[in-house]
Motif scaffolding. Structure first.
Motif, mmCIF file in Angstrom:
data_model
loop_
_atom_site.group_PDB
_atom_site.id
_atom_site.type_symbol
_atom_site.label_atom_id
_atom_site.label_comp_id
_atom_site.label_asym_id
_atom_site.label_seq_id
_atom_site.Cartn_x
_atom_site.Cartn_y
_atom_site.Cartn_z
ATOM 1 N N HIS A 12 0.802 -1.234 0.000
ATOM 2 C CA HIS A 12 0.000 0.000 0.000
ATOM 3 C C HIS A 12 0.831 1.280 0.000
ATOM 4 O O HIS A 12 0.298 2.358 -0.269
ATOM 5 N N THR A 13 2.126 1.194 0.294
ATOM 6 C CA THR A 13 2.954 2.403 0.293
ATOM 7 C C THR A 13 3.518 2.699 -1.094
ATOM 8 O O THR A 13 4.043 3.784 -1.333
ATOM 9 N N GLY A 14 3.424 1.740 -2.004
ATOM 10 C CA GLY A 14 3.933 1.943 -3.357
ATOM 11 C C GLY A 14 2.960 2.702 -4.228
ATOM 12 O O GLY A 14 1.839 3.028 -3.820
ATOM 13 N N MET A 15 3.379 2.978 -5.444
ATOM 14 C CA MET A 15 2.543 3.746 -6.364
ATOM 15 C C MET A 15 1.211 3.046 -6.641
ATOM 16 O O MET A 15 0.145 3.667 -6.553
ATOM 17 N N VAL A 16 1.254 1.758 -6.952
ATOM 18 C CA VAL A 16 0.026 1.032 -7.287
ATOM 19 C C VAL A 16 -0.832 0.792 -6.053
ATOM 20 O O VAL A 16 -2.036 1.046 -6.059
ATOM 21 N N GLY A 17 -0.220 0.289 -4.992
ATOM 22 C CA GLY A 17 -0.975 -0.014 -3.781
ATOM 23 C C GLY A 17 -1.655 1.208 -3.187
ATOM 24 O O GLY A 17 -2.815 1.151 -2.758
ATOM 25 N N SER A 18 -0.947 2.340 -3.166
ATOM 26 C CA SER A 18 -1.537 3.566 -2.602
ATOM 27 C C SER A 18 -2.696 4.050 -3.465
ATOM 28 O O SER A 18 -3.684 4.587 -2.948
ATOM 29 N N ALA A 23 -8.650 4.504 -4.274
ATOM 30 C CA ALA A 23 -9.864 4.121 -5.001
ATOM 31 C C ALA A 23 -10.872 3.446 -4.082
ATOM 32 O O ALA A 23 -12.075 3.728 -4.150
ATOM 33 N N LEU A 24 -10.390 2.568 -3.213
ATOM 34 C CA LEU A 24 -11.287 1.867 -2.293
ATOM 35 C C LEU A 24 -11.950 2.842 -1.318
ATOM 36 O O LEU A 24 -13.161 2.777 -1.072
ATOM 37 N N LYS A 25 -11.164 3.762 -0.777
ATOM 38 C CA LYS A 25 -11.718 4.733 0.161
ATOM 39 C C LYS A 25 -12.738 5.643 -0.512
ATOM 40 O O LYS A 25 -13.780 5.956 0.065
ATOM 41 N N VAL A 60 -7.963 -9.788 -1.119
ATOM 42 C CA VAL A 60 -6.554 -9.387 -1.164
ATOM 43 C C VAL A 60 -6.214 -8.795 -2.525
ATOM 44 O O VAL A 60 -6.473 -9.406 -3.565
ATOM 45 N N PHE A 61 -5.640 -7.589 -2.513
ATOM 46 C CA PHE A 61 -5.044 -6.992 -3.706
ATOM 47 C C PHE A 61 -3.529 -7.144 -3.569
ATOM 48 O O PHE A 61 -2.925 -6.526 -2.689
ATOM 49 N N LEU A 62 -2.924 -7.962 -4.402
ATOM 50 C CA LEU A 62 -1.490 -8.213 -4.298
ATOM 51 C C LEU A 62 -0.736 -7.258 -5.232
ATOM 52 O O LEU A 62 -0.447 -7.562 -6.390
ATOM 53 N N ALA A 63 -0.420 -6.086 -4.690
ATOM 54 C CA ALA A 63 0.285 -5.053 -5.451
ATOM 55 C C ALA A 63 1.720 -4.880 -4.992
ATOM 56 O O ALA A 63 2.446 -4.030 -5.505
ATOM 57 N N SER A 64 2.143 -5.678 -4.027
ATOM 58 C CA SER A 64 3.507 -5.587 -3.521
ATOM 59 C C SER A 64 4.473 -6.265 -4.481
ATOM 60 O O SER A 64 4.227 -7.383 -4.938
ATOM 61 N N ALA A 65 5.574 -5.592 -4.787
ATOM 62 C CA ALA A 65 6.561 -6.158 -5.708
ATOM 63 C C ALA A 65 7.841 -5.346 -5.639
ATOM 64 O O ALA A 65 7.836 -4.172 -5.244
ATOM 65 N N LYS A 66 8.928 -5.965 -6.036
ATOM 66 C CA LYS A 66 10.183 -5.238 -6.248
ATOM 67 C C LYS A 66 10.194 -4.849 -7.716
ATOM 68 O O LYS A 66 10.164 -5.715 -8.593
#
Length: 315
Positions: A12-18, A23-25, A60-66
Motif C-alpha cells: 500500500h505504500t507503493g505507487m500502485v498499492g496507494s 480508489a477503495l476509500k 486481497v489486492f497483491l500489489a507488492s513487488a520489487k
C-alpha cells in the motif's frame, strides 16, 4: 466486495498499492488493512503466515513487488527474481490457507514475449522468448500468475490475475538509475531546467513504443475486476494506445518547460521494440481508461514538484 468487507492491500505504500487504497476509500470501503514493509516483510514466510492467521482478510489486492526500470532489472536479476517470487508465493499461499474469498494478482506486461504480435493478446503468454533485460522479473510474475491459475484448477479458489501496462502517477519512483522511463524523464528534464542545461540525453534510439496508464485509472480497473470478473484467464489493463520514446521525451520536455535540445544515446539498450496491450477483453467487461497521457503527466509533474518542495529538495 461489501463496503465493510475486510480488504488487505499488499504494497500500500507503493505507487500502485496507494492508488488502490485511494480508489477503495473513495468508493466507501471502510475495513482496509495494510502493513508497511518494515512492519511485515512478505518475503518472510512465517511472518506472512502469522499475519494472515491473525487478520483473516476476505479480499486481497497483491500489489507488492520489487520493481524497477531497464537498468535495475538488468543489474540485479537475482534480487528481482527472489524477492518477487517470495512475496507472491507467501501472500498467495497464505491467502489460500486462510480461506481468502478472492485475490487479485497484479503482474506486468513484460511477462509477454519480446516479439509478441501487436497489440498483445492475453493468450500470447509463453509462446516465445522473453525480453532478456527483464527476464528475471517476468519469470517471477509468470510464476505468480500460474500459481493462482493452478490453485483455481485444483482447489476451486477465486484468484484472478491482471497484467498492467507501463504505469505512472503519484508516488512513483524517481531514482536516477532504478526508475522506469517516464519518471526518469520527468526527473531529467526537471533538473535540466533548474540548472539551465542546454541538452538532455535520453537512453536508446527513441524508436521503441510504449503504452502508459495513469495509476489511478489502473486502481479503478482493479476494484472493477475484483467486483465484476471471475475466471482463470488473465486480463490486460491498459489504454490501447502507445507512443514512441522520442515522442514521450518531447511531451515531457514541453510539460516541464525545458528549453534545450534532446539527444539520444544509441549505445544504450532500447529494450522491447513495442509493447502495446490488447485491451479488448477489459473493454468488453465494461471498463475503459479515463486519463489521457498529457493530462496524466501534468498531474504527475505537479505532484512531483510539490513533494520536492515539501522535502526541501534542491532538485
Amino acid at each position: 466486495m461489501k463496503k465493510d468487507s475486510k480488504i488487505y492491500v499488499a504494497g500500500h505504500t507503493g505507487m500502485v498499492g496507494s492508488a488502490i487504497v485511494r480508489a477503495l476509500k473513495e468508493k466507501g470501503y471502510t475495513n482496509l488493512i495494510y502493513k508497511t514493509s518494515k512492519e511485515l516483510d512478505l518475503r518472510n514466510q512465517k511472518d506472512t503466515a502469522n499475519f494472515f492467521e491473525k487478520e483473516k482478510p476476505e479480499y486481497v489486492f497483491l500489489a507488492s513487488a520489487k520493481v524497477g526500470g531497464i537498468v535495475a532489472n538488468n543489474t540485479y536479476p537475482a534480487d528481482f527474481m527472489y524477492d518477487n517470487m517470495m512475496i507472491e508465493m507467501n501472500t498467495i499461499n497464505s491467502s489460500f490457507k486462510n480461506n481468502v474469498k478472492k485475490l487479485l494478482f497484479l503482474g506486468s506486461s513484460c511477462i509477454y514475449p519480446r516479439l509478441a504480435p501487436q497489440p498483445i493478446k492475453e493468450d500470447s503468454l509463453l509462446t516465445s522468448s522473453l525480453e532478456q533485460t527483464n527476464e528475471a522479473y517476468a519469470l517471477a510474475k509468470i510464476a505468480g500468475l500460474k500459481y493462482c491459475e493452478y490453485l483455481n484448477k485444483q482447489y476451486k479458489t477465486n484468484y484472478i490475475s491482471a497484467m498492467p501496462t507501463n504505469l505512472y502517477g503519484l508516488n512513483d519512483n524517481y531514482h536516477p538509475e532504478n526508475s522506469h522511463v517516464l519518471p526518469a524523464l520527468i526527473r531529467k528534464f526537471h533538473e535540466a531546467k533548474l540548472t539551465n542545461s542546454k541538452k538532455v540525453i535520453v537512453w536508446g534510439t527513441g524508436t521503441p513504443k510504449r503504452e502508459f496508464m495513469f495509476v489511478d485509472d489502473l486502481a479503478e480497473a482493479c476494484v472493477f475486476l475484483m467486483n465484476n470478473y471471475e475466471g482463470n484467464e488473465t486480463v490486460n489493463l491498459g489504454t490501447g494506445k502507445d507512443i514512441s520514446i522520442k515522442e514521450l521525451a518531447m511531451l515531457v520536455s514541453k510539460i516541464v518547460g525545458f528549453k534545450g535540445t534532446i539527444e539520444f544515446d544509441t549505445s544504450k539498450p532500447d529494450g522491447t521494440p513495442r509493447k502495446l496491450l490488447d485491451v479488448s477483453k477489459l473493454n468488453s467487461l465494461g471498463w475503459r481508461y479515463k486519463t489521457e497521457l498529457e493530462e496524466g503527466i501534468k498531474i504527475t509533474y505537479d505532484y512531483f514538484c510539490k513533494e520536492k518542495n515539501l522535502r526541501g529538495d534542491k532538485h
